[in-house]
Design an enzyme around this catalytic site. Structure first.
Site, PDB file in Angstrom:
ATOM      1  N   TYR A  24      -7.458  16.953 -14.359  1.00 48.21           N
ATOM      2  CA  TYR A  24      -6.313  16.373 -13.658  1.00 48.21           C
ATOM      3  C   TYR A  24      -5.801  15.152 -14.415  1.00 48.21           C
ATOM      4  O   TYR A  24      -4.590  14.969 -14.588  1.00 48.21           O
ATOM      5  CB  TYR A  24      -6.709  15.978 -12.228  1.00 48.21           C
ATOM      6  CG  TYR A  24      -5.615  15.240 -11.496  1.00 48.21           C
ATOM      7  CD1 TYR A  24      -4.396  15.846 -11.220  1.00 48.21           C
ATOM      8  CD2 TYR A  24      -5.791  13.914 -11.087  1.00 48.21           C
ATOM      9  CE1 TYR A  24      -3.381  15.158 -10.562  1.00 48.21           C
ATOM     10  CE2 TYR A  24      -4.780  13.223 -10.435  1.00 48.21           C
ATOM     11  CZ  TYR A  24      -3.578  13.850 -10.172  1.00 48.21           C
ATOM     12  OH  TYR A  24      -2.575  13.163  -9.527  1.00 48.21           O
ATOM     13  N   SER A 106      -0.114   3.319  -7.273  1.00 47.15           N
ATOM     14  CA  SER A 106       0.669   4.533  -7.030  1.00 47.15           C
ATOM     15  C   SER A 106       0.935   4.730  -5.540  1.00 47.15           C
ATOM     16  O   SER A 106       0.112   4.356  -4.704  1.00 47.15           O
ATOM     17  CB  SER A 106      -0.104   5.734  -7.576  1.00 47.15           C
ATOM     18  OG  SER A 106       0.447   6.936  -7.088  1.00 47.15           O
ATOM     19  N   GLN A 127       4.299   1.245  -6.977  1.00 48.00           N
ATOM     20  CA  GLN A 127       5.148   2.347  -7.439  1.00 48.00           C
ATOM     21  C   GLN A 127       5.536   3.221  -6.261  1.00 48.00           C
ATOM     22  O   GLN A 127       4.702   3.584  -5.427  1.00 48.00           O
ATOM     23  CB  GLN A 127       4.396   3.179  -8.484  1.00 48.00           C
ATOM     24  CG  GLN A 127       5.135   4.426  -8.948  1.00 48.00           C
ATOM     25  CD  GLN A 127       4.749   5.685  -8.178  1.00 48.00           C
ATOM     26  OE1 GLN A 127       3.601   5.818  -7.759  1.00 48.00           O
ATOM     27  NE2 GLN A 127       5.690   6.591  -7.976  1.00 48.00           N
ATOM     28  N   TYR A 129       7.772   6.803  -5.155  1.00 46.66           N
ATOM     29  CA  TYR A 129       8.509   8.010  -5.545  1.00 46.66           C
ATOM     30  C   TYR A 129       9.757   8.152  -4.692  1.00 46.66           C
ATOM     31  O   TYR A 129       9.816   7.629  -3.575  1.00 46.66           O
ATOM     32  CB  TYR A 129       7.643   9.256  -5.300  1.00 46.66           C
ATOM     33  CG  TYR A 129       6.654   9.564  -6.386  1.00 46.66           C
ATOM     34  CD1 TYR A 129       7.086   9.818  -7.679  1.00 46.66           C
ATOM     35  CD2 TYR A 129       5.293   9.624  -6.117  1.00 46.66           C
ATOM     36  CE1 TYR A 129       6.166  10.115  -8.680  1.00 46.66           C
ATOM     37  CE2 TYR A 129       4.375   9.927  -7.107  1.00 46.66           C
ATOM     38  CZ  TYR A 129       4.828  10.165  -8.388  1.00 46.66           C
ATOM     39  OH  TYR A 129       3.945  10.459  -9.380  1.00 46.66           O
ATOM     40  N   HIS A 275       6.333  10.454 -18.248  1.00 44.42           N
ATOM     41  CA  HIS A 275       5.265  10.684 -17.280  1.00 44.42           C
ATOM     42  C   HIS A 275       3.993  11.184 -17.979  1.00 44.42           C
ATOM     43  O   HIS A 275       3.262  12.015 -17.451  1.00 44.42           O
ATOM     44  CB  HIS A 275       5.736  11.697 -16.227  1.00 44.42           C
ATOM     45  CG  HIS A 275       5.250  11.436 -14.837  1.00 44.42           C
ATOM     46  ND1 HIS A 275       6.054  10.907 -13.855  1.00 44.42           N
ATOM     47  CD2 HIS A 275       4.041  11.626 -14.240  1.00 44.42           C
ATOM     48  CE1 HIS A 275       5.362  10.813 -12.731  1.00 44.42           C
ATOM     49  NE2 HIS A 275       4.140  11.233 -12.934  1.00 44.42           N
ATOM     50  N   ARG A 278       3.654  15.024 -18.372  1.00 43.39           N
ATOM     51  CA  ARG A 278       3.212  15.800 -17.206  1.00 43.39           C
ATOM     52  C   ARG A 278       4.368  16.417 -16.450  1.00 43.39           C
ATOM     53  O   ARG A 278       4.172  17.094 -15.452  1.00 43.39           O
ATOM     54  CB  ARG A 278       2.423  14.890 -16.247  1.00 43.39           C
ATOM     55  CG  ARG A 278       1.154  14.365 -16.845  1.00 43.39           C
ATOM     56  CD  ARG A 278       0.571  13.223 -16.034  1.00 43.39           C
ATOM     57  NE  ARG A 278       0.001  13.618 -14.769  1.00 43.39           N
ATOM     58  CZ  ARG A 278      -1.190  14.175 -14.619  1.00 43.39           C
ATOM     59  NH1 ARG A 278      -1.925  14.426 -15.666  1.00 43.39           N
ATOM     60  NH2 ARG A 278      -1.635  14.483 -13.416  1.00 43.39           N
TER      61      ARG A 278
END
Ligand code: FNR
Length: 381
Positions: A24, A106, A127, A129, A275, A278
């Site tokens: 991962y 995150s 961060q 999204y 990213h 990714r």
């Protein structure tokens, strides 16, 4: 083995982690071409050696978004970092703070914002999204501000998820049932130690704080998958710009036209990033994208860059290409998995030492003195 580089930490992490967790962090999208080029293109840049420049002490400190940092870097937002060591985000953030730099937490961290921030004397970065659930976004912004966060890294390169073959093979992404099986396999006595490493893995802290109930790893992909918003545009970001009183940094810029839009939009900074390879495989490496972006917006906003930084030499290379600072991604997670917070602190020491050597031998006393002249003429992409 004596650990002296990111690659040593990667090898140690590989030995410690169950394969699905190692892949991962280690894997990228599709054929992983961009992921590989990020590293190769950056490492391939020739630094310009200068001698007898009376450099003496080098000063690695800098200012980013009004904050003094001991090194021109922050730890990148990496989802599920808390799976790589017990309360992993707290351990990594503490190590970073000890070394004078922030961790970017995150959206999909295991430890919630409040838990991480309450254990530190310096502010973390947060961060976010772009998600369909605007209620979640607003709640996260409110909580971040109340906790003392002042720098928001807003990730714009994930309107759809990139396909990562390694995660599909391991069961980490894909149908719900596959993920549940992967996780249950970890509870098998063979991996029993791993449960201790993870702490309370069944909780995605920031999401459960909003939903009011725990959301585990097996629900994570589903929750995130339902929340991607491919229809997003600049206009949808305006309310965040109006709402967020701190610094706003757009992460995932790879083209000068988008960098100029970001400046017009009123962003305080950008992160030149793909990213970590990714998302869309086949796009430019950050090292190749950065010079044209710096030409377009240097001085108009703060330029950060990530994707491919593996050493202090790479930090110097990114700065020479026009970045004001870098985000360190996979390397700190390898170190965390291998040796907890101590590993992260050690890795930051290694990077600082490598930077000192590179700066001394390129004739730069300070971060401001690292320019394109720090690269050999043939070394510029
Ligand atoms: C990431 N990255 C990322 N970015 C982000 O904005 N939010 C996130 O939650 C995550 N999660 C995440 C998980 C994992 C396992 C990885 C490896 C990366 C991207 C990250 O912030 C950064 O852009 C890359 O890690 C940079 O590439 P390198 O230098 O790590 O190869």
């Amino acid at each position: 083995m004596i650990i002296s580089s990111t690659m040593d930490y990667r090898a140690a992490a590989r030995r410690r982690l169950p394969p699905f967790l190692f892949h991962y962090i280690d894997g990228g999208a599709y054929d992983e071409q961009t992921m590989r080029r990020n590293v190769e293109d950056l490492r391939g840049l020739a630094l310009r050696q200068r001698v007898l420049r009376e450099v003496g002490e080098v000063d690695l400190s800098t200012q980013l978004f009004g904050e003094k940092l001991s090194l021109p870097l922050a730890l990148a937002p990496v989802g599920l970092t808390g799976m790589y060591a017990r309360r992993g985000e707290v351990q990594a953030a503490r190590a970073a703070a000890e070394k004078g730099v922030p961790l970017t937490l995150s959206t999909v961290s295991v430890c919630p914002i409040e838990e991480v921030q309450s254990q530190l004397s310096r502010p973390i970065w947060f961060q976010l999204y772009v998600l369909k659930d605007r209620g979640f976004m607003k709640n996260a912004l409110e909580r971040a501000w109340a906790a003392g966060v002042r720098t928001l890294v807003f990730t714009v390169d994930m309107p759809v998820p990139g396909a990562r073959y390694r995660d599909r093979h391991s069961g980490m992404s894909g149908p719900h049932a596959a993920l549940r099986r992967v996780w249950q396999a970890c509870l098998h006595p063979h991996w029993a130690w791993h449960v201790g490493v993870c702490g309370r893995p069944h909780d995605l802290g920031n999401v459960s704080a909003y939903l009011g109930h725990r959301i585990g790893l097996e629900d994570y992909i589903g929750w995130l998958g339902n929340n991607f918003d491919p229809a997003i545009g600049w206009r949808d970001l305006q309310w965040i710009r109006d709402y967020w009183k701190g610094a706003m940094v757009l992460k995932g810029i790879l083209d000068p036209a988008d960098a100029l839009e970001a400046a017009r939009f009123g962003a305080d900074g950008i992160v030149v990033s793909n990213h970590g390879g990714r998302q869309l495989d086949g796009v430019l490496s950050s090292a190749r994208a950065l010079p044209a972006i710096a030409d377009a917006v240097k001085g108009k906003l703060t330029i950060l860059a990530d994707s491919g930084v593996r050493s202090g030499l790479d930090v110097v290379r990114m700065l020479a290409l026009g970045a004001d600072g870098v985000l360190l991604g996979r390397p700190f997670v390898y170190a965390l998995a291998a040796a907890g917070g101590q590993g992260v602190a050690h890795l930051l020491d290694l990077i600082a030492a490598e930077m000192r050597v590179a700066m001394t031998l390129t004739g730069a006393k300070s971060i401001a003195e690292i320019t394109r002249d720090s690269l050999a003429a043939q070394g510029v992409p």
